[in-house]
Design an enzyme around this catalytic site. Sequence first.
Site, mmCIF file in Angstrom:
data_model
loop_
_atom_site.group_PDB
_atom_site.id
_atom_site.type_symbol
_atom_site.label_atom_id
_atom_site.label_comp_id
_atom_site.label_asym_id
_atom_site.label_seq_id
_atom_site.Cartn_x
_atom_site.Cartn_y
_atom_site.Cartn_z
ATOM 1 N NE ARG A 106 42.194 44.037 39.924
ATOM 2 C CZ ARG A 106 42.164 43.128 40.892
ATOM 3 N NH1 ARG A 106 41.609 43.402 42.040
ATOM 4 N NH2 ARG A 106 42.693 41.931 40.684
ATOM 5 C CB THR A 107 43.051 49.189 46.157
ATOM 6 O OG1 THR A 107 42.837 50.555 45.864
ATOM 7 C CG2 THR A 107 43.747 49.070 47.490
ATOM 8 C CG LEU A 108 46.563 44.834 43.610
ATOM 9 C CD1 LEU A 108 47.874 44.602 42.882
ATOM 10 C CD2 LEU A 108 45.541 43.799 43.182
#
Lengths: 279, 233
Positions: free
Chosen positions: B10-12
């Site tokens: 997932r985008t962090l």
Amino acid sequence: MFRNQYDTDVTTWSPAGRLFQVEYAMEAVKQGSAAIGLRSKTHVVLACVNKANSELSSHQKKIFKVDDHIGVAIAGLTADGRVLSRYMRNECINYSYTYESPLPVGRLVVQLADKAQVCTQRSWKRPYGVGLLVGGLDESGAHLYYNCPSGNYFEYQAFAIGSRSQAAKTYLERKFENFMGSSREELIKDALIATRESLQGEKLRSSVCTVAVVGVGEPFHILDQETVQKLIDEFEIVREDEPPAEPQPPAEQDAPADQGTGADQGAAAASPDVAPMDI
Amino acid sequence: MDHPSAETQRTLYPYVTGSSVVALKYKDGILMAADTGGSYGSTLRYKSIERLKPIGKHSLLGASGEISDFQEILRYLDELILYDNMWDDGNSLGPKEVHNYLTRIMYNRRNKFNPLWNSLILGGVKNGQKYLGMVSMIGVNFEDNHVATGLGNHLARPILRDEWHENLTFEEGVQLLEKCMRVLLYRDRSAVNKIQISKITEEGATVFPPFSLKTYWEFSAFKNPTIGAEGSW
């Protein structure tokens, strides 16, 4: 049509290129009680004959609101019709949720038609035994469509389906050229007259028919019995075959009062000049 | 063999980012402005990224934030418009519909803890109705007469609140946008001096070629910026 060796399942073609099961499904539509639809530039009116099985029972619901801007009248297997109405409502609501905008009628009928087509090409399914008159509004105006068990759909200016619909169709064929410019009231009147034609001599009363309207600025709704009875009374004062465009005081003054208003057209239609009829 | 765990999928944080976008409604439609820079952290790495794109016949999309996510969004919208056109039935998705579609996408991604790291501005005109809305990466959306993303909210919106009015002409609108972009250029460290303006009207969308703003650095306040600040050196 007669029984033959190609009509056992829907996935069998006859040598003449017919799918008998699909045609039999269309017969089921013809056996259902009549449903009529007509449209003008800005309004669509749906009407149907409501015959109860016996005096003890209630009528079958044949007109369904699908969304504020779409309604459907069915003829044939009402159970199938209910299921399809639920599908239509679902599609409308999902579209509204994603796009905050009403689903265009034209797209809904295509989805409905594609759904019906699936049932004509699976050996474990049967075609829906119901014809649907879909009336609704979108960007390009008011539309009336007829969806067939075969998966075909057509757009109409006016149409009637179900038993004794031919009488209604004959009346509509005479009048349809003027519908585009009709006012809301004229359209409802024509719908009621067409319904009367399908009753073949039986007296038209609001207890045997249902009328629903949708228009620009007017969400789809079913007219209540009282309103319908008043409208019936207004035009039955006149001779049977007179066209509704006759200069009768009741018809004329309804138009301005009713323009674009929603639920209270019942009250507005009670024009003071109508001679009270003994009911 | 072990496969990558869901955690790392997932985008962090964003990597290549675009700075503010500003937009306003004017007489004939919507005007939108953004610079053409793509920053890689504190490096101004890409100097010619177009962040304003027309969508279908009726809408214009501007984005700030992660550029790769913006490109992903453009692909989603491309598909959306394609299917819309394939109906070929006289109906078309207007700016309101596209805006809400984007809101659904952004919010759903946020719910999965895998956001598209963008602030989007969607403007357009359909059947004479002007529409201008914004969606953030967490799915917050609203409509207004003028919107901005990122630092634009703090630097440009106050100017717009004072100086925007109904029925701005095209020239007035552009002037107002330039004023906002100039302030952003002076004060936002991730801004570059290569601005693009685009407009959308009933007739269609136009994205103008990039240009540079004239700047003036001789203000006395710039000379000794901390002269009035206490405890500074």
